[in-house]
Design a protein around this motif. Structure first.
Motif, PDB file in Angstrom:
ATOM      1  N   VAL A   1      16.897   8.803 117.804  1.00  0.00           N
ATOM      2  CA  VAL A   1      17.413   9.171 119.117  1.00  0.00           C
ATOM      3  C   VAL A   1      17.835   7.908 119.872  1.00  0.00           C
ATOM      4  CG1 VAL A   1      15.145   9.155 120.237  1.00  0.00           C
ATOM      5  CG2 VAL A   1      16.994  10.564 121.181  1.00  0.00           C
ATOM      6  N   ALA A   2      18.998   7.983 120.509  1.00  0.00           N
ATOM      7  CA  ALA A   2      19.513   6.859 121.300  1.00  0.00           C
ATOM      8  C   ALA A   2      19.174   7.079 122.770  1.00  0.00           C
ATOM      9  CB  ALA A   2      21.024   6.737 121.117  1.00  0.00           C
ATOM     10  N   LEU A   3      18.358   6.187 123.336  1.00  0.00           N
ATOM     11  CA  LEU A   3      17.937   6.310 124.733  1.00  0.00           C
ATOM     12  C   LEU A   3      18.043   4.958 125.429  1.00  0.00           C
ATOM     13  CD1 LEU A   3      14.653   8.384 124.180  1.00  0.00           C
ATOM     14  CD2 LEU A   3      16.853   9.267 125.031  1.00  0.00           C
ATOM     15  N   THR A   4      18.529   4.971 126.668  1.00  0.00           N
ATOM     16  CA  THR A   4      18.593   3.748 127.467  1.00  0.00           C
ATOM     17  C   THR A   4      17.392   3.610 128.388  1.00  0.00           C
ATOM     18  OG1 THR A   4      19.750   4.772 129.336  1.00  0.00           O
ATOM     19  CG2 THR A   4      21.105   3.967 127.493  1.00  0.00           C
ATOM     20  N   GLY A   5      16.700   4.729 128.620  1.00  0.00           N
ATOM     21  CA  GLY A   5      15.601   4.750 129.584  1.00  0.00           C
ATOM     22  C   GLY A   5      16.008   5.313 130.928  1.00  0.00           C
ATOM     23  N   ALA A   6      17.291   5.674 131.102  1.00  0.00           N
ATOM     24  CA  ALA A   6      17.746   6.230 132.378  1.00  0.00           C
ATOM     25  C   ALA A   6      17.011   7.521 132.720  1.00  0.00           C
ATOM     26  CB  ALA A   6      19.261   6.473 132.328  1.00  0.00           C
ATOM     27  N   TRP A   7      16.613   8.290 131.715  1.00  0.00           N
ATOM     28  CA  TRP A   7      15.949   9.566 131.967  1.00  0.00           C
ATOM     29  C   TRP A   7      14.598   9.396 132.639  1.00  0.00           C
ATOM     30  CZ3 TRP A   7      11.220  11.379 130.328  1.00  0.00           C
ATOM     31  CH2 TRP A   7      10.546  10.613 129.374  1.00  0.00           C
ATOM     32  N   LEU A   8      13.992   8.213 132.505  1.00  0.00           N
ATOM     33  CA  LEU A   8      12.657   7.989 133.043  1.00  0.00           C
ATOM     34  C   LEU A   8      12.602   8.120 134.563  1.00  0.00           C
ATOM     35  CD1 LEU A   8      11.663   4.980 130.779  1.00  0.00           C
ATOM     36  CD2 LEU A   8      10.530   7.219 130.808  1.00  0.00           C
ATOM     37  N   LYS A   9      13.751   8.054 135.219  1.00  0.00           N
ATOM     38  CA  LYS A   9      13.794   8.173 136.684  1.00  0.00           C
ATOM     39  C   LYS A   9      13.761   9.633 137.140  1.00  0.00           C
ATOM     40  CE  LYS A   9      16.558   3.934 136.945  1.00  0.00           C
ATOM     41  NZ  LYS A   9      17.867   3.335 137.347  1.00  0.00           N
ATOM     42  N   LEU A  10      13.887  10.553 136.197  1.00  0.00           N
ATOM     43  CA  LEU A  10      13.950  11.967 136.543  1.00  0.00           C
ATOM     44  C   LEU A  10      12.570  12.555 136.817  1.00  0.00           C
ATOM     45  CD1 LEU A  10      16.482  13.473 133.985  1.00  0.00           C
ATOM     46  CD2 LEU A  10      16.697  13.509 136.467  1.00  0.00           C
ATOM     47  N   PRO A  11      12.479  13.499 137.769  1.00  0.00           N
ATOM     48  CA  PRO A  11      11.267  14.311 137.864  1.00  0.00           C
ATOM     49  C   PRO A  11      11.112  15.136 136.587  1.00  0.00           C
ATOM     50  CG  PRO A  11      12.632  14.543 139.838  1.00  0.00           C
ATOM     51  CD  PRO A  11      13.460  13.833 138.815  1.00  0.00           C
ATOM     52  N   THR A  12       9.897  15.255 136.104  1.00  0.00           N
ATOM     53  CA  THR A  12       9.665  16.012 134.873  1.00  0.00           C
ATOM     54  C   THR A  12       8.453  16.915 135.032  1.00  0.00           C
ATOM     55  OG1 THR A  12       8.252  14.323 133.870  1.00  0.00           O
ATOM     56  CG2 THR A  12      10.612  14.158 133.446  1.00  0.00           C
ATOM     57  N   THR A  13       8.434  17.958 134.205  1.00  0.00           N
ATOM     58  CA  THR A  13       7.280  18.853 134.131  1.00  0.00           C
ATOM     59  C   THR A  13       6.954  19.092 132.669  1.00  0.00           C
ATOM     60  OG1 THR A  13       7.761  19.995 136.221  1.00  0.00           O
ATOM     61  CG2 THR A  13       6.390  21.168 134.610  1.00  0.00           C
ATOM     62  N   GLY A  14       5.681  18.991 132.334  1.00  0.00           N
ATOM     63  CA  GLY A  14       5.218  19.320 130.996  1.00  0.00           C
ATOM     64  C   GLY A  14       4.489  20.647 131.008  1.00  0.00           C
TER      65      GLY A  14
ATOM     66  N   PRO B   1       2.062   1.483 127.705  1.00  0.00           N
ATOM     67  CA  PRO B   1       3.182   1.612 128.635  1.00  0.00           C
ATOM     68  C   PRO B   1       4.021   2.869 128.431  1.00  0.00           C
ATOM     69  CG  PRO B   1       3.037  -0.636 127.819  1.00  0.00           C
ATOM     70  CD  PRO B   1       2.062   0.172 127.020  1.00  0.00           C
ATOM     71  N   ARG B   2       4.084   3.393 127.199  1.00  0.00           N
ATOM     72  CA  ARG B   2       4.927   4.559 126.966  1.00  0.00           C
ATOM     73  C   ARG B   2       4.402   5.800 127.690  1.00  0.00           C
ATOM     74  NH1 ARG B   2       5.235   6.462 120.873  1.00  0.00           N
ATOM     75  NH2 ARG B   2       6.456   8.083 121.871  1.00  0.00           N
ATOM     76  N   PHE B   3       3.110   5.772 128.102  1.00  0.00           N
ATOM     77  CA  PHE B   3       2.531   6.929 128.777  1.00  0.00           C
ATOM     78  C   PHE B   3       2.407   6.723 130.289  1.00  0.00           C
ATOM     79  CE2 PHE B   3       0.463   7.082 124.472  1.00  0.00           C
ATOM     80  CZ  PHE B   3       1.285   8.079 123.979  1.00  0.00           C
ATOM     81  N   ALA B   4       2.965   5.613 130.789  1.00  0.00           N
ATOM     82  CA  ALA B   4       2.861   5.327 132.219  1.00  0.00           C
ATOM     83  C   ALA B   4       3.509   6.422 133.063  1.00  0.00           C
ATOM     84  CB  ALA B   4       3.501   3.978 132.527  1.00  0.00           C
ATOM     85  N   LYS B   5       4.604   6.989 132.570  1.00  0.00           N
ATOM     86  CA  LYS B   5       5.331   8.004 133.346  1.00  0.00           C
ATOM     87  C   LYS B   5       4.476   9.229 133.654  1.00  0.00           C
ATOM     88  CE  LYS B   5       9.494  10.886 133.486  1.00  0.00           C
ATOM     89  NZ  LYS B   5       9.785  10.533 134.890  1.00  0.00           N
ATOM     90  N   LEU B   6       3.486   9.498 132.816  1.00  0.00           N
ATOM     91  CA  LEU B   6       2.697  10.716 132.971  1.00  0.00           C
ATOM     92  C   LEU B   6       2.037  10.829 134.344  1.00  0.00           C
ATOM     93  CD1 LEU B   6       0.962  10.875 129.468  1.00  0.00           C
ATOM     94  CD2 LEU B   6       2.951  12.177 130.261  1.00  0.00           C
ATOM     95  N   ALA B   7       1.774   9.703 134.987  1.00  0.00           N
ATOM     96  CA  ALA B   7       1.087   9.718 136.281  1.00  0.00           C
ATOM     97  C   ALA B   7       2.008   9.358 137.442  1.00  0.00           C
ATOM     98  CB  ALA B   7      -0.117   8.782 136.252  1.00  0.00           C
ATOM     99  N   GLU B   8       3.303   9.294 137.204  1.00  0.00           N
ATOM    100  CA  GLU B   8       4.229   8.921 138.268  1.00  0.00           C
ATOM    101  C   GLU B   8       4.451  10.077 139.241  1.00  0.00           C
ATOM    102  OE1 GLU B   8       7.822   7.505 136.538  1.00  0.00           O
ATOM    103  OE2 GLU B   8       6.939   5.624 135.847  1.00  0.00           O
ATOM    104  N   PRO B   9       4.849   9.772 140.484  1.00  0.00           N
ATOM    105  CA  PRO B   9       5.210  10.836 141.425  1.00  0.00           C
ATOM    106  C   PRO B   9       6.359  11.678 140.861  1.00  0.00           C
ATOM    107  CG  PRO B   9       5.016   8.718 142.547  1.00  0.00           C
ATOM    108  CD  PRO B   9       4.954   8.427 141.079  1.00  0.00           C
ATOM    109  N   GLY B  10       6.330  12.958 141.139  1.00  0.00           N
ATOM    110  CA  GLY B  10       7.386  13.838 140.648  1.00  0.00           C
ATOM    111  C   GLY B  10       7.141  14.370 139.255  1.00  0.00           C
ATOM    112  N   VAL B  11       6.029  13.975 138.638  1.00  0.00           N
ATOM    113  CA  VAL B  11       5.679  14.459 137.300  1.00  0.00           C
ATOM    114  C   VAL B  11       4.551  15.479 137.442  1.00  0.00           C
ATOM    115  CG1 VAL B  11       4.822  13.839 135.013  1.00  0.00           C
ATOM    116  CG2 VAL B  11       6.388  12.310 136.221  1.00  0.00           C
TER     117      VAL B  11
END
Length: 244
Positions: free
Chosen positions: A162-175, A197-207
């Motif tokens: 998969v080709a990813l730049t990391g831009a998606w990391l700024k999005l609100p997400t729901t699991g 570090p790959r799991f840092a997003k799990l605790a970000e606001p909007g997640v």
């Protein structure tokens, strides 16, 4: 009104979302199920020529046809083309919803995480599973429907990175975790607690997170409950790891 774009997992076409689409529509929302190349009613397409890029392009085309602000919902394998598509243009999506799946790192493929899938390879496709384990709670009628409609899956889509730049990391997400399949909020907390570090997003606001008491195919086993959770996710509801 919210527009939901629904991307299925392995072997399934847009048909997998029929009951969820009906429920979302009844609640006044738009729901657009995606059938990826080589699957569902598109099963006659050349599977040898279909890789992750073609699936990513298909999701991108659907998003391009919508006004900005859609909620992109990806089940299982569907997170690979969905994440790649939204990474290209994160401004098109209001929230990204992961249904019983995690997120890959740049350059990973499906088989990086699940190499056993290649055991089902038959030429250019993965064979449709002969059964769905009872733990997943799929009713008999839905299992029979699955048998009729599921189609072999193009192999290259699970071996291509998969080709990813990391831009998606700024999005609100729901699991959305399906408890009978082993994923849960407790697992998410444990992963975040590793400090990786790959799991840092799990605790970000909007997640946010939800748990469903079902197996890996909630669109087949508990479609009404899944639709209700999707509406709540679109509104930013759900549990958070923040402060926990």
């Amino acid at each position: 009104m919210t527009t939901f774009v629904l991307v299925p997992g392995l072997w399934m076409g847009g048909w997998a979302w029929d009951a969820v689409v009906a429920e979302l529509t009844a609640q006044g929302h738009r729901a657009i199920p995606v059938t990826l190349p080589g699957l569902g009613e598109r099963a006659g397409e050349d599977t040898a020529a279909i890789g992750l890029a073609e699936h990513t392009d298909a999701v991108t085309e659907v998003l391009d046809a919508q006004e900005p602000g859609a909620v992109l919902v990806a089940h299982s394998y569907g997170i690979f083309p969905s994440l790649a598509a939204v990474d290209r243009q994160p401004g098109k999506v209001e929230r990204l919803v992961f249904v019983d799946t995690g997120f890959p790192e740049p350059g990973e493929s499906v088989v990086t995480q699940m190499p056993h899938l290649l055991e089902a390879a038959d030429g250019h496709v993965l064979r449709v599973p002969s059964e769905i384990d009872a733990v997943h709670g799929v009713p008999e009628a839905e299992w029979e429907r699955y048998q009729r409609l599921a189609t072999p899956h193009p192999v290259r889509t699970i071996t291509d990175p998969v080709a990813l730049t990391g831009a998606w990391l700024k999005l609100p997400t729901t699991g959305i975790f399906c408890l009978a399949n082993g994923l849960s909020l407790e697992v998410a907390r444990a992963l975040h607690a590793t400090g990786d570090p790959r799991f840092a997003k799990l605790a970000e606001p909007g997640v946010t997170f939800f748990e469903l008491a079902t197996g890996h195919y909630p669109m087949l086993s508990t479609p009404t409950e899944l639709a209700d959770v999707l509406v709540r996710a679109a509104a930013g509801e759900g549990q958070s790891l923040q402060g926990q």
